[in-house]
Motif scaffolding. Structure first.
Motif, PDB file in Angstrom:
ATOM      1  N   GLY A  25       0.817  -1.226   0.000  1.00  0.00           N
ATOM      2  CA  GLY A  25       0.000   0.000   0.000  1.00  0.00           C
ATOM      3  C   GLY A  25       0.848   1.273   0.000  1.00  0.00           C
ATOM      4  O   GLY A  25       2.084   1.224  -0.031  1.00  0.00           O
ATOM      5  N   LEU A  26       0.143   2.399   0.077  1.00  0.00           N
ATOM      6  CA  LEU A  26       0.805   3.700  -0.076  1.00  0.00           C
ATOM      7  C   LEU A  26       1.838   3.979   1.022  1.00  0.00           C
ATOM      8  O   LEU A  26       2.933   4.473   0.747  1.00  0.00           O
ATOM      9  N   GLY A  27       1.475   3.663   2.274  1.00  0.00           N
ATOM     10  CA  GLY A  27       2.401   3.909   3.380  1.00  0.00           C
ATOM     11  C   GLY A  27       3.662   3.090   3.202  1.00  0.00           C
ATOM     12  O   GLY A  27       4.789   3.601   3.331  1.00  0.00           O
ATOM     13  N   ASN A  28       3.496   1.818   2.866  1.00  0.00           N
ATOM     14  CA  ASN A  28       4.654   0.956   2.621  1.00  0.00           C
ATOM     15  C   ASN A  28       5.520   1.510   1.503  1.00  0.00           C
ATOM     16  O   ASN A  28       6.747   1.511   1.582  1.00  0.00           O
ATOM     17  N   ARG A  29       4.868   1.989   0.453  1.00  0.00           N
ATOM     18  CA  ARG A  29       5.648   2.493  -0.678  1.00  0.00           C
ATOM     19  C   ARG A  29       6.469   3.713  -0.264  1.00  0.00           C
ATOM     20  O   ARG A  29       7.632   3.853  -0.639  1.00  0.00           O
ATOM     21  N   LEU A 214      -6.912   5.089  12.237  1.00  0.00           N
ATOM     22  CA  LEU A 214      -7.326   3.785  12.762  1.00  0.00           C
ATOM     23  C   LEU A 214      -7.174   2.723  11.707  1.00  0.00           C
ATOM     24  O   LEU A 214      -7.743   2.830  10.619  1.00  0.00           O
ATOM     25  N   ARG A 215      -6.411   1.727  12.029  1.00  0.00           N
ATOM     26  CA  ARG A 215      -6.196   0.631  11.069  1.00  0.00           C
ATOM     27  C   ARG A 215      -6.011  -0.629  11.894  1.00  0.00           C
ATOM     28  O   ARG A 215      -5.119  -0.695  12.748  1.00  0.00           O
ATOM     29  N   ILE A 216      -6.874  -1.617  11.647  1.00  0.00           N
ATOM     30  CA  ILE A 216      -6.733  -2.881  12.370  1.00  0.00           C
ATOM     31  C   ILE A 216      -6.087  -3.883  11.432  1.00  0.00           C
ATOM     32  O   ILE A 216      -6.619  -4.185  10.370  1.00  0.00           O
ATOM     33  N   VAL A 264     -10.749  12.022  11.323  1.00  0.00           N
ATOM     34  CA  VAL A 264     -10.668  10.582  11.540  1.00  0.00           C
ATOM     35  C   VAL A 264     -10.387   9.912  10.204  1.00  0.00           C
ATOM     36  O   VAL A 264     -11.180  10.020   9.267  1.00  0.00           O
ATOM     37  N   ALA A 265      -9.268   9.221  10.093  1.00  0.00           N
ATOM     38  CA  ALA A 265      -8.945   8.496   8.854  1.00  0.00           C
ATOM     39  C   ALA A 265      -8.956   7.001   9.145  1.00  0.00           C
ATOM     40  O   ALA A 265      -8.227   6.529  10.019  1.00  0.00           O
ATOM     41  N   SER A 266      -9.814   6.312   8.438  1.00  0.00           N
ATOM     42  CA  SER A 266      -9.906   4.861   8.610  1.00  0.00           C
ATOM     43  C   SER A 266     -10.713   4.284   7.466  1.00  0.00           C
ATOM     44  O   SER A 266     -11.490   4.989   6.822  1.00  0.00           O
ATOM     45  N   LEU A 267     -10.549   2.991   7.232  1.00  0.00           N
ATOM     46  CA  LEU A 267     -11.414   2.328   6.247  1.00  0.00           C
ATOM     47  C   LEU A 267     -12.802   2.104   6.835  1.00  0.00           C
ATOM     48  O   LEU A 267     -13.776   1.944   6.109  1.00  0.00           O
ATOM     49  N   TYR A 300     -12.967  -0.786   2.526  1.00  0.00           N
ATOM     50  CA  TYR A 300     -11.922  -1.819   2.485  1.00  0.00           C
ATOM     51  C   TYR A 300     -10.781  -1.344   1.587  1.00  0.00           C
ATOM     52  O   TYR A 300     -10.952  -0.377   0.835  1.00  0.00           O
ATOM     53  N   GLN A 301      -9.640  -2.025   1.713  1.00  0.00           N
ATOM     54  CA  GLN A 301      -8.465  -1.590   0.958  1.00  0.00           C
ATOM     55  C   GLN A 301      -8.688  -1.801  -0.531  1.00  0.00           C
ATOM     56  O   GLN A 301      -8.977  -2.915  -0.957  1.00  0.00           O
ATOM     57  N   GLN A 302      -8.547  -0.728  -1.300  1.00  0.00           N
ATOM     58  CA  GLN A 302      -8.764  -0.822  -2.744  1.00  0.00           C
ATOM     59  C   GLN A 302      -7.541  -0.277  -3.482  1.00  0.00           C
ATOM     60  O   GLN A 302      -6.717   0.416  -2.888  1.00  0.00           O
ATOM     61  N   ALA A 313      -4.609  11.895   0.268  1.00  0.00           N
ATOM     62  CA  ALA A 313      -5.263  13.079   0.858  1.00  0.00           C
ATOM     63  C   ALA A 313      -5.482  12.860   2.356  1.00  0.00           C
ATOM     64  O   ALA A 313      -5.226  13.756   3.171  1.00  0.00           O
ATOM     65  N   ASP A 314      -5.904  11.664   2.747  1.00  0.00           N
ATOM     66  CA  ASP A 314      -6.102  11.373   4.178  1.00  0.00           C
ATOM     67  C   ASP A 314      -4.793  11.533   4.950  1.00  0.00           C
ATOM     68  O   ASP A 314      -4.756  12.143   6.018  1.00  0.00           O
ATOM     69  N   ILE A 315      -3.731  10.964   4.392  1.00  0.00           N
ATOM     70  CA  ILE A 315      -2.424  11.059   5.077  1.00  0.00           C
ATOM     71  C   ILE A 315      -2.016  12.527   5.214  1.00  0.00           C
ATOM     72  O   ILE A 315      -1.594  12.976   6.277  1.00  0.00           O
ATOM     73  N   TRP A 329       1.599  -0.926  14.082  1.00  0.00           N
ATOM     74  CA  TRP A 329       1.933  -1.696  12.870  1.00  0.00           C
ATOM     75  C   TRP A 329       1.722  -0.941  11.570  1.00  0.00           C
ATOM     76  O   TRP A 329       2.170  -1.386  10.529  1.00  0.00           O
ATOM     77  N   SER A 330       0.994   0.150  11.583  1.00  0.00           N
ATOM     78  CA  SER A 330       0.540   0.712  10.308  1.00  0.00           C
ATOM     79  C   SER A 330       1.536   1.698   9.715  1.00  0.00           C
ATOM     80  O   SER A 330       1.823   2.752  10.305  1.00  0.00           O
ATOM     81  N   THR A 331       2.023   1.404   8.511  1.00  0.00           N
ATOM     82  CA  THR A 331       2.935   2.324   7.836  1.00  0.00           C
ATOM     83  C   THR A 331       2.187   3.579   7.367  1.00  0.00           C
ATOM     84  O   THR A 331       2.786   4.634   7.214  1.00  0.00           O
ATOM     85  N   PHE A 332       0.882   3.453   7.144  1.00  0.00           N
ATOM     86  CA  PHE A 332       0.021   4.602   6.807  1.00  0.00           C
ATOM     87  C   PHE A 332       0.153   5.656   7.924  1.00  0.00           C
ATOM     88  O   PHE A 332       0.347   6.843   7.681  1.00  0.00           O
TER      89      PHE A 332
HETATM   90  P1  GDP Z   1      -0.515  -0.283   6.279  1.00  0.00           P
HETATM   91  O1  GDP Z   1      -1.067  -1.514   5.627  1.00  0.00           O
HETATM   92  O2  GDP Z   1      -1.380   0.237   7.377  1.00  0.00           O
HETATM   93  O3  GDP Z   1       0.906  -0.461   6.716  1.00  0.00           O
HETATM   94  O4  GDP Z   1      -0.520   0.924   5.217  1.00  0.00           O
HETATM   95  P2  GDP Z   1      -0.425   0.978   3.611  1.00  0.00           P
HETATM   96  O5  GDP Z   1      -0.683   2.404   3.254  1.00  0.00           O
HETATM   97  O6  GDP Z   1       0.838   0.400   3.134  1.00  0.00           O
HETATM   98  O7  GDP Z   1      -1.605   0.069   3.062  1.00  0.00           O
HETATM   99  C1  GDP Z   1      -2.915   0.298   3.407  1.00  0.00           C
HETATM  100  C2  GDP Z   1      -3.749   0.758   2.227  1.00  0.00           C
HETATM  101  O8  GDP Z   1      -5.138   0.601   2.610  1.00  0.00           O
HETATM  102  C3  GDP Z   1      -3.595   2.228   1.894  1.00  0.00           C
HETATM  103  O9  GDP Z   1      -2.610   2.479   0.942  1.00  0.00           O
HETATM  104  C4  GDP Z   1      -4.993   2.587   1.411  1.00  0.00           C
HETATM  105  O10 GDP Z   1      -5.186   2.179   0.081  1.00  0.00           O
HETATM  106  C5  GDP Z   1      -5.880   1.750   2.317  1.00  0.00           C
HETATM  107  N1  GDP Z   1      -6.167   2.465   3.579  1.00  0.00           N
HETATM  108  C6  GDP Z   1      -5.844   2.076   4.834  1.00  0.00           C
HETATM  109  N2  GDP Z   1      -6.268   2.984   5.752  1.00  0.00           N
HETATM  110  C7  GDP Z   1      -6.868   3.978   5.049  1.00  0.00           C
HETATM  111  C8  GDP Z   1      -7.490   5.217   5.423  1.00  0.00           C
HETATM  112  O11 GDP Z   1      -7.566   5.610   6.584  1.00  0.00           O
HETATM  113  N3  GDP Z   1      -7.964   5.981   4.400  1.00  0.00           N
HETATM  114  C9  GDP Z   1      -7.888   5.591   3.088  1.00  0.00           C
HETATM  115  N4  GDP Z   1      -8.380   6.409   2.156  1.00  0.00           N
HETATM  116  N5  GDP Z   1      -7.317   4.432   2.709  1.00  0.00           N
HETATM  117  C10 GDP Z   1      -6.795   3.645   3.675  1.00  0.00           C
END
Ligand code: GDP
Length: 413
Positions: A25-29, A214-216, A264-267, A300-302, A313-315, A329-332
């Motif tokens: 995902g984006l955070g990892n990248r 918030l990310r579980i 609040v940023a979360s799926l 959900y993650q898309q 934008a959320d980040i 745990w969350s790189t986001f």
């Molecule tokens: P990690 O899995 O928490 O380490 O973070 P990553 O960014 O690598 O992967 C999670 C992916 O799930 C993100 O890139 C998004 O596509 C999606 N995602 C997770 N949390 C959110 C959120 O709060 N908002 C949005 N828009 N997408 C999220």
């Protein structure tokens, strides 16, 4: 540079490269591009990014004026997909082939490239990438392909030459990620629209902003338990005010002047709803109205540009906060607090079932992180001589300590 991996010295000239391969995902990248860039700085290499199937070119500005960090459009990206565990040019395989006692790579290296595997499940041979004696051999290899889902910078300190250079470049060690991520990642022109259209009407007039991410990542943890935990955290640490159930209702002529905005940023919308209802049901202590917002609603993650746009934008909106609470745990979350330059409040890892109450009583619902730096989730047990007995990564350098959120992980303090 040739497209199929058969690079001749004549083709490459004097230049040496790190080619980052997109992953996760984006955070990892963002944390892995940052790690590869720091490595490129240390080794006088040019960093180029694989942007097949990712949005690197659409989401971010080019960081280096007058040039591009993207691999050319006509590059053979199918060939990059072969950079996996089985690839026979993997550093760990070269070291393995040559036996554990003789930790060397072939010289010269076939095709002038090596695949560096820094994925979380890399093996003991791949981990020798962090050894000075291996780095000395890799130094003359023109192209390194870098696939990772780890923030590897703490491991670069394990090489004493890199350690010296890093200390000269970043005298305040624990601000390195903050400086690098701000330098490398700026929203592109197409990103400013969505960011401003949320920020200006919803957040700008607030005199204080609190960001909650918030990310579980575990399957056995219930979102409603985490929602209760989140609320308890923000109240316990006085990040947001408590409800006043016995106070007079607010009236049109009350004395409240300002607003605290909560992003609040979360799926999952459950956290947003919990907080919003809490502040709608009763007046809050203090002089502010509490306005709770959620910029996106993904569920959900898309994948794909539109989803990555929302995630970025959320980040970015989170990073404009005065205080941040992020998830273990969350790189986001790591990227949001790195951009913000704020040491986050980190939610305690939520245990499943009945253990939750006991754990929160003992450890708190959340705690201030030990530093601004991200966690290196899978650091090496360093075994540079190939004896099969690695050194515990927590004991190698005094400023590399266990992470607060990942057992076995380490981070720079
Ligand atoms: P990690 O899995 O928490 O380490 O973070 P990553 O960014 O690598 O992967 C999670 C992916 O799930 C993100 O890139 C998004 O596509 C999606 N995602 C997770 N949390 C959110 C959120 O709060 N908002 C949005 N828009 N997408 C999220």
């Amino acid at each position: 540079m040739s497209q199929n991996g058969s690079n001749s010295k004549e083709d490459l000239g004097d230049c040496q490269f790190v080619i980052w391969i997109a992953n996760s995902g984006l955070g990892n990248r963002m944390i892995t591009i940052t790690s590869a860039f720091v490595y490129a700085l240390l080794t006088d290499r040019i960093l180029l990014l694989d942007h097949s199937g990712t949005d690197v070119n659409g989401l971010y500005c080019e960081p280096f004026p007058g040039t591009s960090w993207l691999l050319p459009e006509n590059y053979d990206y199918n060939w990059i997909n072969d950079m996996t565990w089985e690839n026979k040019h993997k550093l760990g395989l070269y070291l393995q082939e040559n036996g554990t006692a003789n930790v060397t790579i072939p010289n010269p290296i076939p095709n002038n490239y090596i695949f560096i595997n820094l994925m979380h499940d890399y093996d003991d041979y791949d981990k020798r990438f962090f050894c000075n004696r291996i780095q000395k051999q890799v130094r003359n290899v023109p192209i390194l392909y870098w696939r990772s889902n780890n923030y590897a910078v703490p491991g670069l300190h394990f090489d004493h030459e890199f350690h010296r250079e890093l200390d000269l470049m970043f005298p305040e060690r624990d601000t390195m990620f903050h400086h690098m991520i701000r330098y490398l990642f700026r929203p592109s022109n197409v990103m400013w629209g969505p960011i401003l259209r949320f920020r200006q009407p919803y957040l700008r007039s607030a005199h204080r902003q609190v960001g909650l991410q918030l990310r579980i990542l575990e399957s056995n943890v219930s979102a409603s338990v985490v929602a209760d935990q989140l609320l308890a955290c923000v109240l316990e640490k006085s990040l947001l005010p408590k409800q006043m159930k016995t106070a007079p209702e607010d009236t049109l002529h009350n004395s409240r002047q300002g607003t605290t905005a909560v992003v609040v940023a979360s799926l999952d919308m459950v956290y947003y709803e919990k907080l919003r209802n809490y502040y709608l049901d009763f007046p809050a202590e203090g002089d502010d109205y509490i306005a709770v917002h959620s910029p996106s609603k993904e569920e959900y993650q898309q994948y794909g540009f539109d989803h990555d746009k929302k995630a970025w934008a959320d980040i970015y909106l989170l990073s404009l906060s005065d205080e941040l609470v992020t998830s273990p745990w969350s790189t986001f979350g790591y990227v949001a607090h790195g951009l913000a330059g704020k040491t986050p409040w980190m939610l305690t890892k939520t245990p499943s079932g009945e253990l939750a109450l006991e754990t929160f009583q003992a450890q708190g619902h959340c705690n201030r992180g030990v530093s601004l730096e991200p966690c290196f989730h899978a650091p090496p047990e360093l075994d540079c001589e190939g004896h099969g007995i690695g050194q515990d990564p927590k004991t190698i350098l005094p400023f590399i300590r266990p992470c607060e959120d990942v057992v076995g992980g380490v981070k720079i303090m």
